[in-house]
Motif scaffolding. Structure first.
Motif, PDB file in Angstrom:
ATOM      1  N   ARG A 283      15.435  11.300  26.908  1.00 26.68           N
ATOM      2  CA  ARG A 283      14.055  10.825  27.046  1.00 26.68           C
ATOM      3  C   ARG A 283      13.976   9.297  26.973  1.00 26.68           C
ATOM      4  O   ARG A 283      13.193   8.666  27.685  1.00 26.68           O
ATOM      5  CB  ARG A 283      13.207  11.452  25.940  1.00 26.68           C
ATOM      6  CG  ARG A 283      11.728  11.015  25.975  1.00 26.68           C
ATOM      7  CD  ARG A 283      11.440  10.058  24.835  1.00 26.68           C
ATOM      8  NE  ARG A 283      10.057   9.630  24.831  1.00 26.68           N
ATOM      9  CZ  ARG A 283       9.626   8.501  25.361  1.00 26.68           C
ATOM     10  NH1 ARG A 283      10.490   7.673  25.952  1.00 26.68           N
ATOM     11  NH2 ARG A 283       8.362   8.156  25.327  1.00 26.68           N
ATOM     12  N   LEU A 286      14.582   7.637  30.396  1.00 27.17           N
ATOM     13  CA  LEU A 286      13.758   7.972  31.549  1.00 27.17           C
ATOM     14  C   LEU A 286      12.956   6.759  31.998  1.00 27.17           C
ATOM     15  O   LEU A 286      12.522   5.944  31.176  1.00 27.17           O
ATOM     16  CB  LEU A 286      12.801   9.118  31.199  1.00 27.17           C
ATOM     17  CG  LEU A 286      13.439  10.495  30.980  1.00 27.17           C
ATOM     18  CD1 LEU A 286      12.398  11.476  30.461  1.00 27.17           C
ATOM     19  CD2 LEU A 286      14.062  11.014  32.268  1.00 27.17           C
ATOM     20  N   SER A 289       7.977   5.574  35.261  1.00 27.08           N
ATOM     21  CA  SER A 289       7.241   6.335  36.268  1.00 27.08           C
ATOM     22  C   SER A 289       7.198   7.827  35.963  1.00 27.08           C
ATOM     23  O   SER A 289       6.361   8.556  36.507  1.00 27.08           O
ATOM     24  CB  SER A 289       7.866   6.122  37.647  1.00 27.08           C
ATOM     25  OG  SER A 289       9.203   6.590  37.680  1.00 27.08           O
ATOM     26  N   PHE A 290       8.094   8.289  35.102  1.00 28.50           N
ATOM     27  CA  PHE A 290       8.108   9.710  34.780  1.00 28.50           C
ATOM     28  C   PHE A 290       6.957  10.097  33.861  1.00 28.50           C
ATOM     29  O   PHE A 290       6.484  11.236  33.882  1.00 28.50           O
ATOM     30  CB  PHE A 290       9.431  10.082  34.112  1.00 28.50           C
ATOM     31  CG  PHE A 290       9.568  11.555  33.845  1.00 28.50           C
ATOM     32  CD1 PHE A 290      10.084  12.400  34.812  1.00 28.50           C
ATOM     33  CD2 PHE A 290       9.162  12.098  32.636  1.00 28.50           C
ATOM     34  CE1 PHE A 290      10.194  13.759  34.581  1.00 28.50           C
ATOM     35  CE2 PHE A 290       9.275  13.459  32.388  1.00 28.50           C
ATOM     36  CZ  PHE A 290       9.794  14.289  33.377  1.00 28.50           C
ATOM     37  N   ALA A 295       4.027  14.987  31.785  1.00 22.03           N
ATOM     38  CA  ALA A 295       5.294  14.782  31.077  1.00 22.03           C
ATOM     39  C   ALA A 295       5.342  15.448  29.703  1.00 22.03           C
ATOM     40  O   ALA A 295       6.382  16.010  29.328  1.00 22.03           O
ATOM     41  CB  ALA A 295       5.594  13.288  30.956  1.00 22.03           C
ATOM     42  N   LEU A 391      15.370  15.637  34.745  1.00 22.18           N
ATOM     43  CA  LEU A 391      15.418  14.635  33.685  1.00 22.18           C
ATOM     44  C   LEU A 391      16.719  13.842  33.756  1.00 22.18           C
ATOM     45  O   LEU A 391      16.721  12.609  33.636  1.00 22.18           O
ATOM     46  CB  LEU A 391      15.294  15.309  32.320  1.00 22.18           C
ATOM     47  CG  LEU A 391      13.979  16.018  31.991  1.00 22.18           C
ATOM     48  CD1 LEU A 391      14.056  16.645  30.606  1.00 22.18           C
ATOM     49  CD2 LEU A 391      12.806  15.068  32.083  1.00 22.18           C
ATOM     50  N   ALA A 394      16.652  11.555  36.850  1.00 21.84           N
ATOM     51  CA  ALA A 394      15.809  10.376  36.646  1.00 21.84           C
ATOM     52  C   ALA A 394      16.472   9.368  35.722  1.00 21.84           C
ATOM     53  O   ALA A 394      16.431   8.158  35.959  1.00 21.84           O
ATOM     54  CB  ALA A 394      14.458  10.804  36.080  1.00 21.84           C
ATOM     55  N   VAL A 409      11.571  12.750  40.619  1.00 21.35           N
ATOM     56  CA  VAL A 409      11.110  14.085  40.261  1.00 21.35           C
ATOM     57  C   VAL A 409       9.713  14.254  40.841  1.00 21.35           C
ATOM     58  O   VAL A 409       9.053  13.278  41.164  1.00 21.35           O
ATOM     59  CB  VAL A 409      11.050  14.265  38.730  1.00 21.35           C
ATOM     60  CG1 VAL A 409      12.425  14.172  38.133  1.00 21.35           C
ATOM     61  CG2 VAL A 409      10.129  13.244  38.103  1.00 21.35           C
ATOM     62  N   ARG A 411       6.192  13.961  40.975  1.00 21.95           N
ATOM     63  CA  ARG A 411       5.414  13.101  40.102  1.00 21.95           C
ATOM     64  C   ARG A 411       3.999  13.630  39.934  1.00 21.95           C
ATOM     65  O   ARG A 411       3.265  13.766  40.901  1.00 21.95           O
ATOM     66  CB  ARG A 411       5.343  11.681  40.669  1.00 21.95           C
ATOM     67  CG  ARG A 411       4.574  10.696  39.782  1.00 21.95           C
ATOM     68  CD  ARG A 411       4.613   9.307  40.382  1.00 21.95           C
ATOM     69  NE  ARG A 411       3.990   8.346  39.506  1.00 21.95           N
ATOM     70  CZ  ARG A 411       2.702   8.036  39.537  1.00 21.95           C
ATOM     71  NH1 ARG A 411       1.919   8.633  40.417  1.00 21.95           N
ATOM     72  NH2 ARG A 411       2.200   7.141  38.712  1.00 21.95           N
TER      73      ARG A 411
END
Length: 422
Positions: A283, A286, A289-290, A295, A391, A394, A409, A411
């Motif tokens: 995490r 990442l 933008s994720f 999320a 995950l 990304a 991913v 979005r």
């Protein structure tokens, strides 16, 4: 039934389907119709009523091996007592129904918004009855309802969502995992501060009023390997090849005892810590933008599935958690959770087959039960892979080059973003 076409055609939500399914559930839990097997719900409710008596006497159930919950769960046990006109059993079932209805209404309201999807309401509508009457007779319905509320508030009111996640964590620890999906910066700090503050304040207040608030820790520490857990599957197979262990009742559940069981149980504890640490490490890598509105559900479901895999316990009510997280996640039109959600729903159906319909077969490790367990576990494992793969992609891409929003991913759209059509 829960695809895009139905989503567009039924903007009012699956109200009729929800109503019919919940009418059948109420008939089942109130004894107007019955299953050909004993579901154990009356026994669970009797235990809750015993705990209520202990709470009313001014203490937590110290020394009761079936009490394995953080202090906040006492509130879920006490709430049905606020309906004195009804028996405790009927009040508890009614309270669970009201939580169910509130979650459904919130998901329908969310699904009508720009960039959202009615699939979340469908997942909830289908997932709960697939688990039979069990969700209405378990404390996990209340915890899941609080977590759903936290997830719905987090994108716009991080402090409120964080506080709700903190309250949920005082009942069962898993709701705090959804905060892994809150983006960096002020929102993340605000959510975590409110979560920790709400949890600490509530636990302190309950511990002051009722002695023995932390007695649950000994019950959790001493639990063994429950026969429905992931780690139990090899022992089910081994029983057919001469393994000398057996299934016995302990800590309110059927557990395996015998050679190598303790070793596997301790290994699962280590894997649990390593798995969550690995997810946190991922995490932190990442790209920004994720971290959009979906999320918290995405990372929360991934974390919960990891916890289920590495838990010594896999009680059927754990699936309520997964249904709630999948429902909120799929309410975002491009969250990437549709395939994992379908796998969760299929696993719910198989969970009902395992408990209560064929639980004696599970206890006796019949081949039919072993195959059902393996398929259910395989579905959840595949769902976790679908979540963890983007995950990892990304995180790797963020290290090797500049990241474009939506390029790694699916979005999710923020609530104020237009949705592309055509």
């Amino acid at each position: 039934m829960i695809g895009h076409q139905r989503d567009r055609g039924r903007q009012a939500g699956p109200l009729l389907e929800w109503g019919i399914s919940r009418l059948l559930l109420l008939m089942l839990v109130f004894g107007l119709v019955s299953l050909p097997v004993v579901d154990g719900n009356d026994g669970e409710l009797a235990i809750y009523q015993q705990w209520l008596s202990v709470f009313q006497s001014g203490s937590f159930p110290v020394g009761d091996e079936t009490w394995q919950y953080p202090p906040g769960m006492s509130l879920a046990v006490l709430v049905p007592a606020l309906l004195p006109v009804l028996t405790y059993k009927h009040a508890f079932l009614l309270a669970a129904f009201l939580v169910d209805a509130a979650v459904f209404a919130a998901l329908v309201r969310t699904g009508r918004r720009e960039g959202r999807s009615m699939m979340g309401a469908w997942v909830w509508t289908v997932g709960i009855p697939l688990l039979g009457a069990m969700p209405y007779a378990r404390l996990d319905m209340t915890v899941t309802g609080i977590c759903v509320a936290a997830l719905l508030w987090l994108p716009t009111r991080a402090r409120v969502g964080g506080a709700l996640a903190g309250v949920g964590a005082t009942m069962k620890l898993w709701p705090v995992l959804v905060l892994l999906g809150v983006g960096s910066g002020g929102a993340m700090r605000a959510a975590w501060k409110r979560a920790l503050g709400a949890a600490a304040g509530l636990c302190l207040a309950l511990g002051t009023v009722l002695p023995g608030a932390w007695s649950f820790l000994s019950g959790q520490r001493d639990r063994g390997l429950q026969i429905e857990s992931f780690g139990a599957l090899p022992f089910h197979v081994a029983r057919h090849f001469g393994w000398s262990g057996q299934a016995e009742m302990a800590y309110g559940a059927m557990q395996f005892t015998g050679p190598y069981v303790d070793l596997v149980a301790h290994a699962l504890l280590v894997l649990n810590v390593l798995g969550l640490a690995g997810l946190v490490w991922l995490r932190l890598r990442l790209p920004a933008s994720f971290f959009t509105g979906a999320a918290p559900s995405f990372l929360g479901l991934a974390a919960v599935l990891l916890c289920i895999f590495t838990s010594r316990v896999f009680s059927p009510q754990f699936m309520i958690w997964a249904v709630g997280l999948a429902a909120v996640g799929t309410s975002w039109r491009t969250s990437g959770l549709r395939i994992p959600a379908r796998m969760v729903l299929a696993a719910c159906g198989l969970t009902s087959v395992l408990y209560p319909l064929t639980y004696w077969s599970v206890i006796n490790s019949t081949w039919s039960a072993v195959v059902t367990l393996a398929v259910r576990d395989g579905l959840l494992l595949t769902a976790a892979v679908f979540l963890l793969r983007p995950l990892c992609t990304a995180a790797i891409a963020a290290r090797t080059g500049p990241v474009q929003a939506g390029g790694l991913v699916p979005r999710p759209h923020a609530a104020d973003e237009p949705v592309a059509t055509g």
